[in-house]
Design a protein around this motif. Structure first.
Motif, short mmCIF file in Angstrom:
data_model
loop_
_atom_site.label_atom_id
_atom_site.label_comp_id
_atom_site.label_asym_id
_atom_site.label_seq_id
_atom_site.Cartn_x
_atom_site.Cartn_y
_atom_site.Cartn_z
N HIS A 191 -5.40 -32.04 6.87
CA HIS A 191 -5.18 -31.18 8.04
C HIS A 191 -3.94 -30.30 7.94
O HIS A 191 -3.74 -29.42 8.80
CB HIS A 191 -5.08 -32.04 9.31
N ILE A 192 -3.11 -30.51 6.94
CA ILE A 192 -1.88 -29.71 6.80
C ILE A 192 -2.15 -28.57 5.81
O ILE A 192 -2.41 -28.82 4.63
CB ILE A 192 -0.71 -30.59 6.32
N PRO A 193 -2.12 -27.31 6.27
CA PRO A 193 -2.45 -26.18 5.40
C PRO A 193 -1.56 -26.12 4.16
O PRO A 193 -0.34 -26.33 4.23
CB PRO A 193 -2.22 -24.96 6.30
N ILE A 194 -2.19 -25.84 3.03
CA ILE A 194 -1.49 -25.69 1.75
C ILE A 194 -1.55 -24.22 1.34
O ILE A 194 -2.62 -23.62 1.34
CB ILE A 194 -2.13 -26.57 0.66
N MET A 195 -0.40 -23.65 1.01
CA MET A 195 -0.34 -22.28 0.54
C MET A 195 -0.35 -22.25 -0.99
O MET A 195 0.10 -23.19 -1.65
CB MET A 195 0.92 -21.59 1.07
N PHE A 196 -0.84 -21.13 -1.53
CA PHE A 196 -0.98 -20.99 -2.98
C PHE A 196 -0.24 -19.75 -3.47
O PHE A 196 -0.18 -18.73 -2.79
CB PHE A 196 -2.46 -20.92 -3.37
N GLU A 251 7.81 -13.77 0.64
CA GLU A 251 7.03 -14.98 0.32
C GLU A 251 5.86 -15.15 1.28
O GLU A 251 4.79 -15.62 0.87
CB GLU A 251 7.93 -16.21 0.36
N ALA A 252 6.05 -14.76 2.53
CA ALA A 252 4.97 -14.88 3.51
C ALA A 252 3.78 -14.00 3.13
O ALA A 252 2.63 -14.32 3.45
CB ALA A 252 5.48 -14.51 4.90
N ILE A 253 4.07 -12.91 2.43
CA ILE A 253 2.99 -12.02 1.98
C ILE A 253 2.37 -12.54 0.67
O ILE A 253 1.15 -12.54 0.50
CB ILE A 253 3.50 -10.58 1.78
N ILE A 254 3.22 -13.00 -0.23
CA ILE A 254 2.74 -13.42 -1.56
C ILE A 254 1.93 -14.71 -1.48
O ILE A 254 0.85 -14.82 -2.09
CB ILE A 254 3.93 -13.59 -2.53
N PHE A 255 2.41 -15.69 -0.74
CA PHE A 255 1.70 -16.96 -0.64
C PHE A 255 0.53 -16.83 0.33
O PHE A 255 0.61 -16.13 1.35
CB PHE A 255 2.64 -18.07 -0.16
N GLY A 256 -0.57 -17.53 0.03
CA GLY A 256 -1.74 -17.44 0.89
C GLY A 256 -2.77 -18.50 0.55
O GLY A 256 -2.50 -19.45 -0.19
N HIS A 257 -3.96 -18.35 1.09
CA HIS A 257 -5.02 -19.34 0.90
C HIS A 257 -5.56 -19.30 -0.53
O HIS A 257 -5.51 -18.27 -1.21
CB HIS A 257 -6.16 -19.10 1.89
N LEU A 258 -6.12 -20.41 -0.94
CA LEU A 258 -6.70 -20.55 -2.27
C LEU A 258 -7.76 -19.48 -2.52
O LEU A 258 -8.63 -19.23 -1.68
CB LEU A 258 -7.32 -21.93 -2.43
N ASN A 259 -7.66 -18.84 -3.70
CA ASN A 259 -8.62 -17.85 -4.19
C ASN A 259 -8.60 -16.53 -3.43
O ASN A 259 -9.44 -15.66 -3.68
CB ASN A 259 -10.05 -18.40 -4.20
#
Length: 295
Positions: A191-196, A251-259
């Protein structure tokens, strides 16, 4: 049909014995129906004529008083107007919108990087019903299995790949108590979102220079390290100019959801030329930060 052996007359043949005229298609179309409606004494042609409401002639021998021929005056068949019903226009179904990349989540445990994987901290652990189950796992206990896979020889990067998964799915852990070696199971909800991250590093100060290129992937998950050069500068992220942005915003722009993908615009300081590269987020941020720390 003829009631005597005399040659036919009118449509069916002239008194002079000439060749018969070709029959009209309209009469042919009604023969079956006319034959079913004949009255006593009717011939097939007279019955047909009565159905068509057209003129019918009989030719009788004046001496014998018998019918020796018959003729029907047929008019040209009027053109029938056919009503053509237009088929309803089919509307193409709109193409479904592209599916959003899956949201990958963790469970709320901090685990030692190297085996044996001790539990370092328990944070926001939940079961399938979103009930807090932090007390079910004790700090210092050893993680032995994740979903029936033994992890006693795995590096933390491999272990995270097992623990992380689609939001709302369940991860079953097998742990061993630090005291007494008792084994127990706990089912935890992801349930804890993971950033990539992308697989590259840049300087924290502007201008943001590329300092490392380790594992870049394009949108088809192909390695594309050759597309970005160490020493080049980042100019834009998805069209946003980054020169004045603080690192936290960057970093908020670079990191995001998988794929998910990000279009980065780089500048070659030697030539001043810029170029765009579409890159896919595929490395868990925690893993990437460890890579940077380890050099």
């Amino acid at each position: 049909q003829f009631d005597s052996g005399e040659p036919p007359m009118g449509r069916m043949g002239g008194m002079d014995g000439g060749p018969p005229e070709p029959p009209q298609s309209r009469t042919g179309q009604t023969l079956g129906l006319a034959s079913g409606r004949q009255n006593e004494g009717d011939t097939l042609q007279s019955a047909t004529a009565s159905m068509l409401h057209e003129i019918y002639h009989e030719y009788k021998d004046p001496e014998l008083g018998i019918v020796i021929g018959e003729m029907t005056d047929l008019e040209p068949i009027p053109q029938m107007k056919r009503k053509v019903k237009e088929a309803p226009k089919l509307q193409r179904a709109a193409a479904p919108p592209p599916r959003a990349p899956p949201q990958i989540c963790g469970i709320g445990l901090k685990i030692a990087d190297d085996p044996p994987h001790k539990i370092m901290a328990v944070n926001k652990l939940k079961d399938a019903n979103d009930t807090d189950i932090n007390k079910k796992i004790t700090k210092g206990d050893i993680l032995e299995q994740v979903d029936d896979t033994y992890v006693d020889e795995m590096h933390i990067d491999e272990l995270e790949n097992l623990i992380f998964g689609p939001k709302g799915s369940i991860c079953e852990l097998v742990l061993r108590k630090a005291k007494g070696n008792e084994m127990y199971k706990v089912a935890c909800k992801r349930h804890i979102p993971i950033m990539f991250a992308l697989g590259m590093s840049i300087t924290t100060e502007s201008p943001h220079k590329v300092t490392r290129v380790d594992d870049l992937r394009d949108e088809n998950n192909n390695i594309c390290n050759h597309l970005v050069t160490v020493g080049h500068y980042v100019e834009y992220l998805d069209g946003i100019h980054v020169e004045e942005l603080p690192m936290q915003r960057l970093e908020a722009i670079i990191f995001g959801h998988l794929n998910s993908t990000l279009i980065m615009t780089f500048k070659d300081p030697g030539t001043g030329q810029t170029y765009d590269v579409r890159l896919m987020r595929h490395v868990p941020v925690a893993s990437w930060l460890r890579w940077e720390d380890q050099g």
